[in-house]
Design a protein around this motif. Structure first.
Motif, short mmCIF file in Angstrom:
data_model
loop_
_atom_site.label_atom_id
_atom_site.label_comp_id
_atom_site.label_asym_id
_atom_site.label_seq_id
_atom_site.Cartn_x
_atom_site.Cartn_y
_atom_site.Cartn_z
N LYS A 230 0.84 -1.21 0.00
CA LYS A 230 0.00 0.00 0.00
C LYS A 230 0.87 1.25 0.00
CE LYS A 230 -3.66 2.68 0.64
NZ LYS A 230 -3.93 3.23 1.97
N LEU A 231 1.93 1.26 0.80
CA LEU A 231 2.81 2.42 0.85
C LEU A 231 3.49 2.66 -0.50
CD1 LEU A 231 4.39 1.90 4.37
CD2 LEU A 231 3.04 3.88 3.66
N ALA A 232 4.03 1.59 -1.09
CA ALA A 232 4.74 1.74 -2.36
C ALA A 232 3.80 2.18 -3.48
CB ALA A 232 5.43 0.43 -2.74
N ALA A 233 2.62 1.55 -3.55
CA ALA A 233 1.66 1.91 -4.59
C ALA A 233 1.14 3.34 -4.37
CB ALA A 233 0.50 0.93 -4.60
N GLY A 234 0.92 3.70 -3.12
CA GLY A 234 0.45 5.05 -2.82
C GLY A 234 1.48 6.10 -3.19
N ASP A 235 2.73 5.86 -2.83
CA ASP A 235 3.79 6.82 -3.17
C ASP A 235 3.94 6.94 -4.69
OD1 ASP A 235 4.25 7.23 -0.50
OD2 ASP A 235 6.08 6.04 -0.40
N ALA A 236 3.90 5.81 -5.39
CA ALA A 236 4.08 5.83 -6.85
C ALA A 236 2.91 6.55 -7.53
CB ALA A 236 4.20 4.41 -7.38
N ALA A 237 1.70 6.24 -7.10
CA ALA A 237 0.53 6.88 -7.71
C ALA A 237 0.50 8.38 -7.39
CB ALA A 237 -0.76 6.21 -7.20
N TYR A 238 0.88 8.73 -6.17
CA TYR A 238 0.89 10.16 -5.82
C TYR A 238 1.94 10.91 -6.63
CZ TYR A 238 0.46 14.32 -2.91
OH TYR A 238 0.25 15.60 -2.48
N LEU A 239 3.10 10.28 -6.85
CA LEU A 239 4.11 10.89 -7.71
C LEU A 239 3.57 11.05 -9.12
CD1 LEU A 239 7.01 11.91 -8.18
CD2 LEU A 239 7.67 9.53 -8.66
#
Length: 290
Positions: A230-239
């Motif tokens: 969730k953290l990795a996907a959230g950071d990538a999508a937010y970027l």
């Protein structure tokens, strides 16, 4: 470790993509935000007929992740994480129709409770649906609910995985649309995509999404903690959303432009089913740091 979808999973992903590509999902999302649920419910039935609501009980978390990534890529409205991931595990059965759930404090409001056939707190029917609460994403209609149900840990983990997959799909869509835009938009006689700063910014998004994808699939295979996914996907999508907004210039801010549908969805999903701080806390606890 090697992550590769089998033939049936690739066929399922292709069937979803075929259905959603021609389904007018953005128009359905905009109508849903305005309180017109008819197009979204029509889409809900078509996806239910394809088996999306039975994946959690009859397939595996990998199929759930495949489906929710596609739904995120096409901005499909509705409480899909709740109906296709959390509730089937918490209730021990497939959901009939549209269902939603709240799990205070980490899921404080029930998504789309105004259209749901069933509303739960934990795994217990809610005693009352209250007023609507404003969301940054107009397609996510949040409602206060009352009830005393308890959370289901396995179901929560599947919901977190489904949200991570949705973020991955939304991030991929913003990147794809941004790449197409910078190829067409010209400045000083050249496509803006030919400028190094634009190339590098979009390449950073590609790298972030490529690093997040194996974590999401690894979580689906129970090899990676869902909080990490969730953290990795959230950071990538937010970027992706930040870079997408930047390369689109002022037009990216306008609600009339479709990019806004994904920008607001990503912003909401980053904190849905646990904030980044909550998931970092879970990981720190596993490392013995808490």
């Amino acid at each position: 470790m090697r992550f590769e979808l089998d033939e049936d999973q690739r066929d399922f992903a292709a069937a979803l993509e075929s259905l959603l590509s021609g389904a007018g999902t953005v128009a359905a999302a905009r109508a849903w935000a305005d309180g017109d649920h008819a197009p979204g419910l029509g889409l809900w039935k078509r996806l239910a007929d394809l088996g999306v609501l039975s994946l959690a009980t009859e397939a595996s978390p990998v199929e759930v992740a495949i489906a929710l990534e596609a739904l995120g890529r096409h901005a499909v409205p509705g409480p899909w994480v709740e109906s296709a991931a959390y509730l089937p595990i918490a209730l021990g059965r497939e959901v009939e129709g549209v269902a939603t759930v709240a799990l205070p404090p980490h899921v404080p409001f029930a998504l789309d409770a105004d259209v749901a056939d069933e509303v739960y707190v934990g795994a217990t029917p809610a005693t009352r649906v209250g007023e609507q609460v404003t969301s940054v994403d107009r397609t996510r209609r949040l409602f206060r609910v009352e009830g005393t149900g308890e959370p289901h840990r396995e179901a929560i983990d599947l919901a977190v995985l489904a949200t991570a997959a949705q973020l991955l799909g939304a991030g991929e869509r913003v990147l794809a649309d941004s790449v197409e835009y910078v190829k067409q938009r010209t400045q000083f006689g050249r496509p803006i995509g030919s400028y190094q700063a634009i190339k590098h910014a979009l390449a950073d998004v590609r790298i972030a999404l490529d690093f997040a994808r194996p974590l999401v699939l690894g979580a689906a295979l129970d090899e990676i903690d869902v909080s990490a996914a969730k953290l990795a996907a959230g950071d990538a999508a937010y970027l992706a959303s930040r870079v997408g907004l930047q390369v689109h210039g002022a037009i990216g801010y306008t609600a009339e432009f479709d990019l806004s549908v994904w920008l607001t969805k990503i912003r909401a999903l980053v904190t849905a089913w646990g904030t980044p701080d909550f998931h970092r806390g879970r990981l720190a606890q596993q490392l013995g740091l808490d």
